[in-house]
Design an enzyme around this catalytic site. Structure first.
Site, PDB file in Angstrom:
ATOM      1  CG  ASP A  51      11.070 -47.579   5.425  1.00  0.00           C
ATOM      2  OD1 ASP A  51      10.040 -47.115   4.652  1.00  0.00           O
ATOM      3  OD2 ASP A  51      11.967 -48.312   5.059  1.00  0.00           O
ATOM      4  CE1 TYR A  56      14.081 -53.748   3.124  1.00  0.00           C
ATOM      5  CE2 TYR A  56      13.353 -52.688   4.973  1.00  0.00           C
ATOM      6  CZ  TYR A  56      13.680 -52.565   3.586  1.00  0.00           C
ATOM      7  OH  TYR A  56      13.744 -50.986   3.021  1.00  0.00           O
ATOM      8  CE  LYS A  85      10.503 -49.437   1.880  1.00  0.00           C
ATOM      9  NZ  LYS A  85      11.123 -50.334   3.321  1.00  0.00           N
ATOM     10  CG  HIS A 118      10.820 -52.871  -2.151  1.00  0.00           C
ATOM     11  ND1 HIS A 118      11.064 -53.517  -1.109  1.00  0.00           N
ATOM     12  CD2 HIS A 118      12.000 -51.905  -2.135  1.00  0.00           C
ATOM     13  CE1 HIS A 118      12.090 -53.345  -0.535  1.00  0.00           C
ATOM     14  NE2 HIS A 118      12.721 -52.398  -1.225  1.00  0.00           N
ATOM     15  NE  ARG A 224      30.518 -48.913   1.128  1.00  0.00           N
ATOM     16  CZ  ARG A 224      30.104 -47.707   1.517  1.00  0.00           C
ATOM     17  NH1 ARG A 224      28.702 -47.647   1.606  1.00  0.00           N
ATOM     18  NH2 ARG A 224      30.874 -46.674   1.107  1.00  0.00           N
TER      19      ARG A 224
END
Length: 324
Positions: A51, A56, A85, A118, A224
């Site tokens: 994925d 990214y 995406k 997305h 995080r």
């Protein structure tokens, strides 16, 4: 089901998606090369569903890793299920196919297996990933998601992607697409945040009723990124109930959290760039949670969302003001 599709789910367009996927997102401070190294480890371990996303900014590295694993004979292209995406700055219909072609060029692949929207809300078009105004606020745009969907259908017809789907959509937004006049293809999936604190039971039920697969991101909720998530919020994997169940099965809390999703009929993504954990995350097919375990994990739900997309709370397509 033939052996090739073991641990896979049949999508509403006839293609198969492996139920356990490897996530490739990493915060900015992590070198892009790490995504490539981790993808190679993931494929070696047995992951076949990768994925990824334009957002990214590591598709060159991930694509290279996949191509190396094809070249060394570990896998064939058709063994890999690759998702990319459509980022929020490309939601205008005329930008959709060029955006996918750009991803394919970075990947050096001829097609992707799945291309998904997305976010349902769009940002100002252009080269900036996060277009900001002078006050540091993200500049949003308004595009009808049904028009975007039309353009995704054309990408499928052109053979650039095998399947098309969405991400971060609520049930009303899914309905908008499903009820669109002239709809050619239904979304095969809706990829959303999903973990024991946000188990998405109503959205899952809705998706199942429409033959749409729910895909869970942040399933381990261990991620995080301060840009999106408050650092002080609780860790799902520290939850005593998960730890107790893990101990009983001689597993890790992460493996229990992944198995929980698989047993509910959710396709689950596991993201780690740590070799030991990548291996652990794949070892979820050889044990089963009991109905009591499932019930106990269900009881952890508090509709708590890590990724709230606060910046777009006033956007007409903000997805999280609906209950599901």
């Amino acid at each position: 089901m033939d052996i090739k599709h073991i641990h896979s789910v049949r999508l509403n367009d006839g293609h198969f998606m492996p139920v356990l996927g490897f996530g490739t997102y990493a915060p900015e401070e992590i070198p892009k090369s790490k995504a490539g190294e981790a993808t190679k480890v993931a494929i070696d371990v047995g992951f076949r569903h990768i994925d990824a996303a334009y957002f990214y900014q590591n598709e060159e590295e991930v694509g290279k890793a996949i191509r190396e694993k094809i070249a060394d004979g570990t896998v064939k292209r058709e063994d890999i299920f690759y998702t990319t995406k459509l980022w929020a700055t490309f939601l205008r219909p005329e930008f959709v196919q060029p955006a996918l072609e750009r991803s394919l060029k970075k990947l050096q692949l001829d097609y992707v297996d799945l291309f998904i929207i997305h976010l349902p809300l769009s940002m100002k078009p252009g080269e900036e990933l996060l277009p900001m105004d002078a006050n540091g606020k993200i500049i949003v745009d308004t595009v009808d998601i049904r028009d975007t969907w039309d353009a995704l259908e054309k990408c499928k017809d052109a053979g650039l992607t095998k399947s098309i789907g969405v991400s971060n959509f609520n049930h009303k937004q899914l309905d908008m697409i499903l009820n669109k006049p002239g709809l050619k293809y239904k979304p095969v999936c809706n990829q959303v945040e999903c973990h024991p604190y946000l188990n998405q039971s109503k959205l899952l039920e809705f998706c199942k009723s429409k033959d749409i697969v729910l895909v869970a991101y942040s399933a381990l909720a261990s991620h995080r990124d301060p840009k999106w998530i408050d650092k002080d919020i609780p860790y799902v994997l520290e939850e005593p109930i998960l730890k107790d169940i893990a101990k009983k099965h001689n597993r890790t809390p992460g493996q229990v959290a992944l198995c929980y999703q698989l047993q509910r009929g959710v396709v689950v993504l596991a993201k780690s760039f740590n070799e030991k954990r990548i291996k652990e995350n794949f070892q979820v097919f050889d044990f089963q949670l009991t109905p009591e375990d499932m019930k106990a994990i269900d009881s952890l739900n508090r509709n708590f969302r890590y990724a709230t997309l606060e910046f777009a709370a006033h956007h007409p397509y903000y997805p999280f003001s609906e209950e599901y």
